[in-house]
Design an enzyme around this catalytic site. Structure first.
Site, PDB file in Angstrom:
ATOM      1  N   HIS A 147       2.028  11.638   9.484  1.00 16.65           N
ATOM      2  CA  HIS A 147       2.303  13.258   9.287  1.00 16.65           C
ATOM      3  C   HIS A 147       1.483  13.749   7.755  1.00 16.65           C
ATOM      4  O   HIS A 147       0.709  14.876   8.171  1.00 16.65           O
ATOM      5  CB  HIS A 147       3.811  13.322   8.783  1.00 16.65           C
ATOM      6  CG  HIS A 147       4.258  15.004   8.402  1.00 16.65           C
ATOM      7  ND1 HIS A 147       4.578  15.846   9.106  1.00 16.65           N
ATOM      8  CD2 HIS A 147       4.388  15.562   7.138  1.00 16.65           C
ATOM      9  CE1 HIS A 147       4.821  16.838   8.516  1.00 16.65           C
ATOM     10  NE2 HIS A 147       4.592  16.756   7.209  1.00 16.65           N
ATOM     11  N   HIS A 174      -2.525  16.635   4.908  1.00 14.51           N
ATOM     12  CA  HIS A 174      -3.011  16.767   3.522  1.00 14.51           C
ATOM     13  C   HIS A 174      -4.247  15.743   2.995  1.00 14.51           C
ATOM     14  O   HIS A 174      -4.130  15.561   1.737  1.00 14.51           O
ATOM     15  CB  HIS A 174      -1.434  16.485   2.603  1.00 14.51           C
ATOM     16  CG  HIS A 174      -0.168  17.656   3.066  1.00 14.51           C
ATOM     17  ND1 HIS A 174      -0.619  18.828   2.715  1.00 14.51           N
ATOM     18  CD2 HIS A 174       0.708  17.141   3.602  1.00 14.51           C
ATOM     19  CE1 HIS A 174       0.575  19.418   2.846  1.00 14.51           C
ATOM     20  NE2 HIS A 174       1.303  18.328   3.783  1.00 14.51           N
ATOM     21  N   LYS A 199      -2.847  26.401   9.901  1.00 17.12           N
ATOM     22  CA  LYS A 199      -2.173  25.608   8.807  1.00 17.12           C
ATOM     23  C   LYS A 199      -2.274  26.672   7.741  1.00 17.12           C
ATOM     24  O   LYS A 199      -3.333  27.142   7.131  1.00 17.12           O
ATOM     25  CB  LYS A 199      -2.995  24.504   8.341  1.00 17.12           C
ATOM     26  CG  LYS A 199      -2.146  23.845   7.051  1.00 17.12           C
ATOM     27  CD  LYS A 199      -1.026  23.287   7.486  1.00 17.12           C
ATOM     28  CE  LYS A 199      -0.331  22.348   6.275  1.00 17.12           C
ATOM     29  NZ  LYS A 199       0.940  21.697   6.555  1.00 17.12           N
TER      30      LYS A 199
END
Length: 326
Positions: free
Chosen positions: A203, A218, A261
């Site tokens: 993730h 990220h 995103k």
């Protein structure tokens, strides 16, 4: 070992914070705000001593030490960014490509031959990005996880982190620490329909697609590699941190194979061990809460969340997400 936000384990004597859902400081009984297990952990016969709690000041000091120990980070000459359009608060959801050029003008590829980078990059293609699809973990992929953990644990940064956590009675040995890192980051759980389709590492660092949107994702190295392949399209940024060297922090908008995103925050130019270590620290010290840190004299915060629907070991939680929020 795991400090849950609704438990006093490892938190006795921790200073009051309005962000906490329950409290473990001596005054909580008077305010009737103690966690249910306050007496068990923090009473006269409790077994979580106050000296094992991690104070806000200790987090500020340790994060500066980890920042200074990031010897594998990019030098200013290693990366050239082209941030282009800065999106206002009302623009981040527009899905408009306001930056015609790629975000990365240049990255020194020699960075990627360093052992922690090379072992990190090998992990990135081990995942199916769609949630709801079972992850099949091969023996080779398990070896890649172990190799990455071996390489990061050779660094001064991760050794400093382990020493701190050992002094706080979180772990008795480096082996125990590494095994827990493997479970909390790589252990599989279900974000979809009961399939073991996700992990904290997938993730946070590799990225997922859920309900037509990019979820997580990220990491600057992952972004750069996919941008070079032409499958990530940089749209704009809404935040650029105050750092004049690396790591820096960027809040950015992008699409990944057409999936959007809206705001994806990322450290830029840090080593894999820096991000992995900082997120692990915050997850252990302030799970489910803002973790206030200091890097090069500048304040920033990291937000982590535990996965609450399943556990490993004796009730420990997997990482659901971790990201920088400053």
């Amino acid at each position: 070992l795991y400090t849950a936000p609704d438990s006093c384990e490892g938190r006795c004597g921790e200073p009051f914070s309005e962000e906490d859902e329950c409290h473990c400081h001596p005054e909580c009984e008077r305010h009737r705000s103690c966690c249910e297990d306050y007496e068990r952990h923090c009473g006269p016969d409790g077994f979580s001593s106050s000296r094992d709690s991690i104070s806000d000041q200790e987090l500020l000091q340790l994060s500066e030490q980890l920042y200074a120990a990031d010897h594998n980070k990019a030098r200013p000459s290693d990366i050239a960014l082209n941030p282009q359009h800065r999106a206002g608060p009302d623009e981040t959801g527009d899905r408009q490509d306001l930056s015609p050029q790629p975000l990365y003008k240049y990255v020194n590829k020699e960075l990627f031959s360093k052992p922690t980078y090379a072992s990190f990059i090998k992990l990135l293609d081990n995942y199916q990005r769609a949630t709801g699809r079972e992850e099949e973990v091969t023996a080779e992929e398990l070896q890649e996880q172990d190799h990455f953990l071996e390489e990061v644990m050779k660094t001064e940064l991760m050794k400093k982190l382990f020493t701190f956590l050992q002094q706080k009675n979180r772990y008795g040995s480096e082996q125990e620490f590494v095994q827990d890192l493997k479970e909390m980051w790589f252990g599989l759980y279900s974000r979809g329909d009961g399939e073991h389709d996700s992990s904290g590492f997938e993730h946070v660092f590799s990225g997922e697609v859920k309900k037509g949107k990019v979820s997580g994702f990220h990491n600057w190295i992952r972004f750069y590699l996919l941008e070079k392949q032409g499958v990530v399209n940089y749209f704009s940024h809404n935040f650029n941190g105050p750092w004049d060297t690396y790591p820096d922090v960027l809040g950015l908008q992008f699409s990944w194979d057409g999936f959007y995103k809206e705001v994806g925050s990322a450290f830029i130019g840090c080593s894999p061990e820096f991000e992995f270590g900082l997120y692990s620290l915050c997850f252990l010290a302030r799970p489910g809460r803002a973790c206030h840190l200091s890097l090069g004299g500048h304040d920033l915060s990291v937000q982590t969340y535990p996965w609450t629907k399943s556990t490993y070991g004796s009730g420990r939680r997997f990482i659901a997400t971790a990201y920088v929020i400053s």
